[in-house]
Motif scaffolding. Structure first.
Motif, short mmCIF file in Angstrom:
data_model
loop_
_atom_site.label_atom_id
_atom_site.label_comp_id
_atom_site.label_asym_id
_atom_site.label_seq_id
_atom_site.Cartn_x
_atom_site.Cartn_y
_atom_site.Cartn_z
N UNK A 79 -61.88 46.54 -10.78
CA UNK A 79 -61.22 47.85 -10.67
C UNK A 79 -59.71 47.71 -10.41
N UNK A 80 -59.31 46.69 -9.71
CA UNK A 80 -57.89 46.50 -9.43
C UNK A 80 -57.08 46.07 -10.65
N UNK A 81 -57.75 45.79 -11.76
CA UNK A 81 -57.05 45.51 -13.01
C UNK A 81 -56.66 46.79 -13.75
N UNK A 82 -57.11 47.92 -13.24
CA UNK A 82 -56.79 49.19 -13.87
C UNK A 82 -55.28 49.42 -13.87
N UNK A 83 -54.73 49.66 -15.06
CA UNK A 83 -53.29 49.82 -15.21
C UNK A 83 -52.97 50.11 -16.66
N UNK A 84 -51.73 50.46 -16.89
CA UNK A 84 -51.20 50.47 -18.26
C UNK A 84 -50.63 49.08 -18.51
N UNK A 85 -51.06 48.49 -19.60
CA UNK A 85 -50.63 47.13 -19.95
C UNK A 85 -49.58 47.19 -21.05
N UNK A 86 -48.51 46.44 -20.84
CA UNK A 86 -47.39 46.40 -21.77
C UNK A 86 -47.18 44.98 -22.26
N UNK A 87 -46.81 44.85 -23.52
CA UNK A 87 -46.37 43.56 -24.03
C UNK A 87 -44.85 43.59 -24.16
N UNK A 88 -44.26 42.41 -24.10
CA UNK A 88 -42.80 42.32 -24.15
C UNK A 88 -42.40 40.97 -24.70
N UNK A 89 -41.17 40.91 -25.20
CA UNK A 89 -40.66 39.69 -25.82
C UNK A 89 -39.40 39.24 -25.11
N UNK A 90 -39.32 37.93 -24.90
CA UNK A 90 -38.16 37.34 -24.24
C UNK A 90 -37.64 36.16 -25.04
N UNK A 91 -36.33 35.98 -25.00
CA UNK A 91 -35.73 34.84 -25.69
C UNK A 91 -35.89 33.56 -24.88
N UNK A 92 -36.29 33.69 -23.63
CA UNK A 92 -36.39 32.51 -22.77
C UNK A 92 -37.73 32.50 -22.03
N UNK A 93 -38.38 31.35 -22.00
CA UNK A 93 -39.64 31.23 -21.27
C UNK A 93 -39.41 31.26 -19.77
N UNK A 94 -38.28 30.73 -19.33
CA UNK A 94 -38.05 30.58 -17.90
C UNK A 94 -37.26 31.73 -17.29
N UNK A 95 -36.39 32.35 -18.04
CA UNK A 95 -35.64 33.49 -17.53
C UNK A 95 -36.45 34.75 -17.78
N UNK A 96 -36.50 35.62 -16.79
CA UNK A 96 -37.37 36.80 -16.88
C UNK A 96 -36.77 38.00 -17.54
N UNK A 97 -35.91 37.79 -18.49
CA UNK A 97 -35.28 38.92 -19.19
C UNK A 97 -36.04 39.19 -20.48
N UNK A 98 -36.71 40.31 -20.54
CA UNK A 98 -37.48 40.69 -21.71
C UNK A 98 -36.69 41.71 -22.53
N UNK A 99 -36.54 41.38 -23.79
CA UNK A 99 -35.65 42.15 -24.66
C UNK A 99 -36.30 43.38 -25.26
#
Length: 119
Positions: free
Chosen positions: A87-107
């Protein structure tokens, strides 16, 4: 650029779902892809990410061993296999793309798909 998440739904605890995120990202294989989720009243939470070639993955502790992220670069698509849902997995799930695996900036971000897990 479009990211179209799908596959959400209403399931019972213990069930499985597979989310898909189809994208129009040019050179999709050059981007790290991530899944995030957000529940009402809570901040958006990182769930999983996968490197450009798929060789590296990372997960939030709460889903380790239950969720698996994968990608098909030929189809410009990333997936999130979710097993043993809670039940705690209930949420809206989003996908996102980033130019870097290590930096958390999703474009780029998708529009989200609702996952509801009943107890």
């Amino acid at each position: 650029v479009q990211l179209q998440a799908s596959g959400g739904g209403l399931v019972q605890a213990g069930d499985s779902l597979r989310l898909s995120c189809a994208t129009t990202i040019r050179h999709f294989e050059a981007y790290t892809m991530g899944w995030f989720r957000q529940s009402p009243g809570k901040e958006r939470e990182f769930v999983a990410k996968i490197s450009r070639g798929g060789g590296s993955t990372d997960y939030v502790d709460s889903v380790k061993g239950r969720f698996t992220i994968s990608r098909d670069n030929a189809k410009n698509t990333v997936y999130l296999q979710m097993n043993s849902l809670k039940p705690e997995d209930t949420a809206v799930y989003f996908c996102a793309a980033s130019a870097s695996y290590y930096k958390g900036t999703y474009k780029w971000w998708g529009q989200g798909t609702q996952v509801t897990v009943s107890s």
